[in-house]
Design an enzyme around this catalytic site. Structure first.
Site, PDB file in Angstrom:
ATOM      1  N   HIS A 196       0.845  -1.189   0.000  1.00  0.00           N
ATOM      2  CA  HIS A 196       0.000   0.000   0.000  1.00  0.00           C
ATOM      3  C   HIS A 196       0.883   1.243   0.000  1.00  0.00           C
ATOM      4  O   HIS A 196       1.655   1.455   0.939  1.00  0.00           O
ATOM      5  CB  HIS A 196      -0.903   0.012   1.237  1.00  0.00           C
ATOM      6  CG  HIS A 196      -1.991  -1.014   1.198  1.00  0.00           C
ATOM      7  ND1 HIS A 196      -2.416  -1.708   2.316  1.00  0.00           N
ATOM      8  CD2 HIS A 196      -2.756  -1.463   0.172  1.00  0.00           C
ATOM      9  CE1 HIS A 196      -3.400  -2.524   1.980  1.00  0.00           C
ATOM     10  NE2 HIS A 196      -3.612  -2.400   0.685  1.00  0.00           N
ATOM     11  N   PHE A 211       4.095   0.129   4.813  1.00  0.00           N
ATOM     12  CA  PHE A 211       4.705  -1.034   5.453  1.00  0.00           C
ATOM     13  C   PHE A 211       3.815  -2.274   5.389  1.00  0.00           C
ATOM     14  O   PHE A 211       3.703  -3.013   6.364  1.00  0.00           O
ATOM     15  CB  PHE A 211       5.086  -0.740   6.912  1.00  0.00           C
ATOM     16  CG  PHE A 211       5.709   0.607   7.145  1.00  0.00           C
ATOM     17  CD1 PHE A 211       6.660   1.114   6.265  1.00  0.00           C
ATOM     18  CD2 PHE A 211       5.360   1.390   8.229  1.00  0.00           C
ATOM     19  CE1 PHE A 211       7.254   2.358   6.468  1.00  0.00           C
ATOM     20  CE2 PHE A 211       5.939   2.631   8.450  1.00  0.00           C
ATOM     21  CZ  PHE A 211       6.884   3.119   7.561  1.00  0.00           C
ATOM     22  N   HIS A 212       3.211  -2.539   4.210  1.00  0.00           N
ATOM     23  CA  HIS A 212       2.323  -3.686   4.073  1.00  0.00           C
ATOM     24  C   HIS A 212       2.749  -4.623   2.944  1.00  0.00           C
ATOM     25  O   HIS A 212       1.914  -5.017   2.119  1.00  0.00           O
ATOM     26  CB  HIS A 212       0.886  -3.219   3.807  1.00  0.00           C
ATOM     27  CG  HIS A 212       0.272  -2.440   4.908  1.00  0.00           C
ATOM     28  ND1 HIS A 212      -0.891  -1.700   4.753  1.00  0.00           N
ATOM     29  CD2 HIS A 212       0.627  -2.290   6.203  1.00  0.00           C
ATOM     30  CE1 HIS A 212      -1.208  -1.123   5.892  1.00  0.00           C
ATOM     31  NE2 HIS A 212      -0.290  -1.457   6.789  1.00  0.00           N
ATOM     32  N   PRO A 213       4.007  -5.028   2.839  1.00  0.00           N
ATOM     33  CA  PRO A 213       4.377  -5.932   1.745  1.00  0.00           C
ATOM     34  C   PRO A 213       3.773  -7.320   1.920  1.00  0.00           C
ATOM     35  O   PRO A 213       3.776  -7.881   3.018  1.00  0.00           O
ATOM     36  CB  PRO A 213       5.905  -5.976   1.830  1.00  0.00           C
ATOM     37  CG  PRO A 213       6.212  -5.688   3.263  1.00  0.00           C
ATOM     38  CD  PRO A 213       5.161  -4.703   3.696  1.00  0.00           C
TER      39      PRO A 213
END
Length: 558
Positions: free
Chosen positions: A319, A493-495
């Protein structure tokens, strides 16, 4: 593929299950698998214990991100969609993993996310109604406390008495209350709960805290059970690769891990399974280092192919948040409170005495889910709104009162990669998110900035005389707004997605619907990397759900 036999005489090496990564998924798995005293479980973490005080004070994420004590300190490759910029890419390196450094925000996503997974995998276990019990199993929701304000719907969707504490935030800001009212005026409904399957609406985030302290997965799932005789924890231990021998039918069988602990190289074996829970960066990196991945990449680094799985490290999704900053007048914001010694002293004293105030803040306070345009069939934007502003993460607050309204595209169509740069396990991989690389994502980026402007222009917010500081009202065209999104966008920080699950006929699927690595016996991946598509919200809580579901499957397979 011969199993190594170099063992240390001083440490136990033979287990039933080995879990690599004591982060969000790994801590829950260790708890569930070791609940049966007959199971010998080893949990391995590269980072140290979570005894750094800034882990536990909510505002301490500022001191944990990009800190070698708690963060792997990855960086992305220069990204064309970000106009050549490279971003820091935080990943937790301590007990609790990313739950020790993240935003503490409890979001599940939308029901359609999980129904989509079921369609992509052919497995109804992933449908929303079949994931909901796995969310609820470990929940301890404050609304269900004695004297809480739960209604019947909350009881249908939330659990109580589990390990994972969810509370309301311990502060409010008038400027954010008024922004929420402006969002309602702009057509976004109010909601009391973002986690019932349709998260459209505006309200304050709920947080993973307990009485003003961060609640990470180490506290939730390891505290108290770490002393079980059948659970072994090796922290500060680097896993170097996986070990294989020949299994039934001649397929490779993962029999253990190579690791370095206290300067000593050793091998630990698992009689049942090795489970990778090293995250969307660490798990594909370890698979590639061990000979599982795209054959051309492995050949480039002289790594013998154990299983050619071209999807390992592909399908990276994240995101990208686009940060609009508005100067305001007549408002209390953190910029004005924290830019003086007196203000900082008051903030510290309030936290010491009450465990409230800015030091108890999650990075974002107010949330909204809405559509980027009327032709979107579902909410495809998420807002993280904060009573502060700064040039970039880690830099000082601005010296004028302001708020930041960050917005992200929940369902990006851009896809990136994670690929090793060498056969050295200690060298960080190349992380290339490829943000804004599709026309669809560029259009949503431009439209999302217009939605932000529409909210800020509503009557409820007019009393603050908002002035768009970033990106600036002089930019209006799609081309201008997309370019500016590249200038000011950053990861939230949503890999996910780099070892995705899928059907047997999907050549890019790395694991099956039960998270077993294709073509390898005795090896699963259980973390955010298995998501075929990113969830429509923050990814920490969905990762816990994945681990809860996987724990049941692993135990049933004995």
């Amino acid at each position: 593929m011969q199993l190594m036999s170099v063992f240390s005489p001083h440490l136990p090496h033979d287990f039933d299950y080995i879990i690599v990564g004591a982060g969000t998924a790994g801590c829950l798995l260790a708890n569930r698998l070791s609940a049966d005293p007959a199971n010998r479980v080893l949990l391995i973490e590269a980072g140290g214990r979570d005894n750094y005080h800034w882990i536990h004070i909510p505002v301490g994420y500022l001191y944990c991100i990009d800190n070698p004590r708690t963060d792997w300190r990855f960086r992305t490759e220069p990204d064309k969609g970000l106009n050549g910029r490279s971003l820091i890419y935080p990943r937790g390196k301590t007990l609790g993993g990313c739950s020790s450094i993240n935003g503490m925000l409890y979001l599940r996503g939308q029901a359609r996310d999980y129904d989509g997974w079921a369609e992509l995998t052919g497995d109804d276990a992933w449908r929303w109604e079949n994931c909901l019990p796995d969310f609820m199993k470990h929940e301890d929701h404050y609304r269900l406390d004695e004297g809480g304000d739960a209604d019947d719907t909350h009881r249908d969707y939330h659990g109580h008495g589990g390990e994972w504490r969810i509370e309301k935030q311990r502060l409010k800001w008038q400027v954010l209350d008024d922004f929420a009212t402006a969002a309602v005026e702009a057509g976004i409904p109010r909601t009391r709960d973002f986690n019932r399957g349709d998260n459209e609406g505006v309200d304050y985030f709920e947080v993973n805290q307990r009485s003003g302290w961060r609640w990470n997965t180490s506290k939730a799932f390891l505290r108290g059970v770490e002393k079980r005789d059948n659970l072994t924890l090796w922290h500060s231990t680097q896993v170097l690769g996986l070990e294989f021998d020949k299994g039934e039918g001649g397929e490779p069988h993962c029999r253990g891990v190579k690791a370095e602990r206290a300067g000593e190289k050793l091998v630990a074996t698992a009689s049942r399974e090795v489970i990778l829970s090293a995250g969307a960066i660490g798990s594909p990196q370890l698979l590639q280092l061990s000979g599982i991945g795209p054959a051309d990449l492995l050949a480039e680094h002289d790594i013998p192919v154990v299983a050619e799985l071209p999807g390992v490290g592909e399908n990276l999704q994240d995101h990208l948040q686009i940060r609009s900053v508005y100067k305001v007048t007549g408002a209390k914001t953190l910029n004005t409170m924290a830019n003086s010694l007196v203000g900082k002293a008051k903030i510290g004293l309030e936290y010491v005495l009450k465990r409230s105030g800015p030091m108890s803040m999650a990075p974002s306070q107010l949330c909204a889910f809405t559509r980027s345009s009327d032709d979107q069939p579902h909410p495809n934007l998420e807002y993280h709104v904060q009573p502060l502003s700064l040039e970039a993460f880690g830099q000082p607050l601005h010296d004028f009162p302001a708020i930041t309204a960050s917005v992200c595209n929940l369902n990006p169509t851009s896809r990136g990669t994670v690929r090793i740069k060498s056969a050295d396990p200690r060298q960080a991989p190349a992380i290339a998110p490829n943000y804004l690389s599709t026309p669809e994502d560029r259009q949503v980026a431009a439209d999302s900035l217009r939605v932000t402007r529409r909210i800020a222009g509503q009557p409820a917010f007019a009393k603050y005389s908002p002035e768009e500081f970033k990106p600036g009202l002089e930019y209006e065209s799609n081309e201008d707004l997309t370019r500016l999104a590249g200038d000011i966008g950053t990861t939230i920080f949503h890999p996910v997605g780099t070892a995705k699950m899928g059907r047997d006929d999907d050549p890019m699927a790395v694991v099956d619907s039960r998270l077993r690595v294709r073509g390898i016996q005795g090896l699963r991946v259980v973390d955010a990397s298995i998501m075929p598509t990113i969830t429509s919200g923050n990814t920490n809580s969905p990762t816990l759900m994945i681990a809860e579901k996987a724990a049941g499957w692993i135990l049933d397979a004995r």
